[in-house]
Design an enzyme around this catalytic site. Structure first.
Site, short mmCIF file in Angstrom:
data_model
loop_
_atom_site.label_atom_id
_atom_site.label_comp_id
_atom_site.label_asym_id
_atom_site.label_seq_id
_atom_site.Cartn_x
_atom_site.Cartn_y
_atom_site.Cartn_z
CB CYS A 33 -0.95 -0.02 1.21
SG CYS A 33 -0.10 0.12 2.79
NE ARG B 133 -4.15 2.59 2.38
CZ ARG B 133 -4.17 3.38 1.33
NH1 ARG B 133 -5.18 3.37 0.49
NH2 ARG B 133 -3.17 4.21 1.09
#
Length: 125
Positions: A88, A93
């Site tokens: 990410c 994330r």
């Protein structure tokens, strides 16, 4: 009260250790990650938004937005036994995505340490 603080600290420590010791999840530095994803037929996924992906991504990466309602469903065609490389923007994330994917049965998840920011900072294309 004196006994409660060490108890809570112990619970926190055990919880954080267990979260980091998922046997199906590894973090890899930029250089090793680059070598690994250079192979053919690698499962490489960018879990950023479509807008972030359009601004730049690792060649060959498929974009599956972590925030999409059907995030896990989009992995149905992936092989759960083969390595799955995620990244990410910074690693936050993709770490959360790795947890969800591990819970869904993926056995070998590799996350890019520092995310795409680290990739770009290292001068990778």
């Amino acid at each position: 009260m004196k006994k409660l603080i060490p108890f809570l600290f112990g619970i926190f420590l055990i919880t954080s250790m267990n979260a980091q010791q998922d046997p199906y999840f590894k973090v890899m530095d930029v250089d090793k990650y680059e070598q690994a994803v250079a192979r053919k037929n690698v499962q490489l996924v960018d879990v950023r938004t479509a807008e972030e992906y359009k601004e730049g991504h690792i060649k060959g990466a498929k974009n599956i937005d972590f925030f999409a309602d059907d995030f896990l469903k989009q992995f149905r065609s992936f092989d759960k036994e083969e390595p799955l490389y995620l990244y990410c923007r910074s690693g936050n994330r993709s770490a959360k995505a790795s947890k969800q994917l591990s819970d869904a049965g993926f056995k070998n998840i590799i996350d890019l340490k520092g995310g795409y920011k680290a990739w770009k900072a290292a001068g990778k294309k």
